[in-house]
Design a protein around this motif. Sequence first.
Motif, PDB file in Angstrom:
ATOM      1  N   VAL A  86       0.847  -1.194   0.000  1.00 58.56           N
ATOM      2  CA  VAL A  86       0.000   0.000   0.000  1.00 58.56           C
ATOM      3  C   VAL A  86       0.881   1.242   0.000  1.00 58.56           C
ATOM      4  CG1 VAL A  86      -1.698   1.321   1.305  1.00 58.56           C
ATOM      5  CG2 VAL A  86      -1.900  -1.173   1.157  1.00 58.56           C
ATOM      6  N   GLU A  90      -6.528   7.470   0.577  1.00 56.08           N
ATOM      7  CA  GLU A  90      -7.313   8.685   0.370  1.00 56.08           C
ATOM      8  C   GLU A  90      -8.707   8.495   0.944  1.00 56.08           C
ATOM      9  OE1 GLU A  90      -5.897  10.682  -3.739  1.00 56.08           O
ATOM     10  OE2 GLU A  90      -7.069   8.837  -3.953  1.00 56.08           O
ATOM     11  N   HIS A  92     -12.619   9.574   0.173  1.00 57.87           N
ATOM     12  CA  HIS A  92     -13.608  10.163  -0.718  1.00 57.87           C
ATOM     13  C   HIS A  92     -14.963  10.058  -0.022  1.00 57.87           C
ATOM     14  CE1 HIS A  92     -10.978   9.340  -4.533  1.00 57.87           C
ATOM     15  NE2 HIS A  92     -10.441  10.204  -3.696  1.00 57.87           N
ATOM     16  N   VAL A  97     -10.097   5.080  -0.188  1.00 63.65           N
ATOM     17  CA  VAL A  97      -9.530   4.478  -1.398  1.00 63.65           C
ATOM     18  C   VAL A  97      -8.074   4.177  -1.098  1.00 63.65           C
ATOM     19  CG1 VAL A  97      -9.079   4.737  -3.853  1.00 63.65           C
ATOM     20  CG2 VAL A  97     -11.085   5.839  -2.827  1.00 63.65           C
ATOM     21  N   HIS A  99      -4.561   2.865  -2.380  1.00 68.05           N
ATOM     22  CA  HIS A  99      -3.771   2.721  -3.608  1.00 68.05           C
ATOM     23  C   HIS A  99      -2.561   1.823  -3.333  1.00 68.05           C
ATOM     24  CE1 HIS A  99      -5.728   6.175  -5.752  1.00 68.05           C
ATOM     25  NE2 HIS A  99      -6.004   6.503  -4.500  1.00 68.05           N
ATOM     26  N   THR A 100      -2.276   0.899  -4.237  1.00 72.93           N
ATOM     27  CA  THR A 100      -1.136   0.006  -4.074  1.00 72.93           C
ATOM     28  C   THR A 100      -0.017   0.378  -5.044  1.00 72.93           C
ATOM     29  OG1 THR A 100      -1.765  -1.651  -5.724  1.00 72.93           O
ATOM     30  CG2 THR A 100      -2.769  -1.837  -3.534  1.00 72.93           C
ATOM     31  N   GLU A 104      -3.247  -0.641  -8.228  1.00 75.55           N
ATOM     32  CA  GLU A 104      -4.603  -1.108  -7.925  1.00 75.55           C
ATOM     33  C   GLU A 104      -5.260  -0.185  -6.899  1.00 75.55           C
ATOM     34  OE1 GLU A 104      -3.514  -5.867  -8.406  1.00 75.55           O
ATOM     35  OE2 GLU A 104      -3.426  -4.882  -6.449  1.00 75.55           O
ATOM     36  N   LYS A 105      -6.589  -0.250  -6.837  1.00 72.41           N
ATOM     37  CA  LYS A 105      -7.344   0.504  -5.851  1.00 72.41           C
ATOM     38  C   LYS A 105      -8.266  -0.444  -5.084  1.00 72.41           C
ATOM     39  CE  LYS A 105      -7.460   4.803  -8.546  1.00 72.41           C
ATOM     40  NZ  LYS A 105      -8.353   5.814  -9.185  1.00 72.41           N
ATOM     41  N   HIS A 106      -8.319  -0.246  -3.789  1.00 68.84           N
ATOM     42  CA  HIS A 106      -9.208  -1.023  -2.928  1.00 68.84           C
ATOM     43  C   HIS A 106     -10.088  -0.043  -2.163  1.00 68.84           C
ATOM     44  CE1 HIS A 106      -6.832  -4.745  -3.586  1.00 68.84           C
ATOM     45  NE2 HIS A 106      -5.833  -3.878  -3.686  1.00 68.84           N
ATOM     46  N   TYR A 107     -11.342  -0.414  -1.950  1.00 66.75           N
ATOM     47  CA  TYR A 107     -12.321   0.495  -1.363  1.00 66.75           C
ATOM     48  C   TYR A 107     -12.848  -0.078  -0.050  1.00 66.75           C
ATOM     49  CZ  TYR A 107     -12.116   2.385  -6.075  1.00 66.75           C
ATOM     50  OH  TYR A 107     -11.668   2.912  -7.263  1.00 66.75           O
TER      51      TYR A 107
END
Length: 349
Positions: A86, A90, A92, A97, A99-100, A104-107
């Motif tokens: 990671v 962030e 939102h 969110v 970010h890796t 990639e993005k994980h929520y």
Amino acid sequence: MQHVYDVTIIGGGPAGLYSAFYSGLRGLKTKLLESQPQLGGKVLLYPEKLIWDIGGHPPVLGEQFVKQLIEQAKTFDPTILTGTKVDLIERHNDIFVIHTAAGEKHYSKTVLLAVGGGIISPQKLTLEGAEKYEMSNLHYTVQSYKRFVDKDIIISGGGNAAIDWAVELSPIAKSVTIVYRKENLSAHEATVQEALDAGVRIECNTTITKLSANIDKTAIQLVTCENTITKQSYTRQIDEVIVSHGYSREASLAFDEAIAIPKKDDYYVEGKATGETAQPGIFAAGDILSFDGKINLLLGTFQDAANAVNSIKTYLEPTAYRHGMVSSHNELFKEKNRSIIEKQFAPAH
């Protein structure tokens, strides 16, 4: 957009693994992200060291303990991703969110930081060509005691890990020598005395200055050491070299400007014993979390994890019970208990 998880745990050491189990126990949709290829955290550095200080648990090898933690963590089928570093978190609106490094993005609705002391790597021996022996007999951790049986071993380092390895290897090795660049070892006095009683040779004010290969250039055969005060050198034949110079820490995890979390020593997250941080929705457990009364032991890690998950549960569901129900009365375990009991008392064939 990907699925949104109730909680995403960052870190797959003891704190992260127990958090994954406990969050499943509390009915949370859970994801765990670990930067390394394997789960287990720092315990993986000492696979054959015995762990004694887990309540109600007999001494267990680090390697076996990690296996048990992983099995427990998977009880409620969380999503677990290894090799996933990671870089940035962030916010939102009400969703984080993650970010890796791979883009990639994980929520997730919440984030649980369980990254311990960060991504650690051993401090290497700074001698030209040393790296070519890492696949043979230059070691930065002790993975298996078997290879050290009846061997002449030299250990560079004067901290607790170096002395512990010397003590544990001395009964099976032909000889164990410790060299340390300073005048006095930094390990606990009692452990140093234990090493001396075990016949470990300790040479302070001494550093390794040269590694010489065997005839086929595949392994170290000779080690040259120098006294840092007299500048006198000597060379001895050796079978195995262990370097214990500590670990460097990569604290690469970053947050966007909207996320402000107080830190201690520019790294550790300041928070509460409940696992809460100053940022709503972000929680912490294990070594990364700092608070008054902190217990930096495995037993403290497990309490941190349970407290953090309970805080996450009530953060997401304010009317939920503050604490999870004990396993002996928890409906989630009834079927699992029945299966275990049936296997235990099944007639032998």
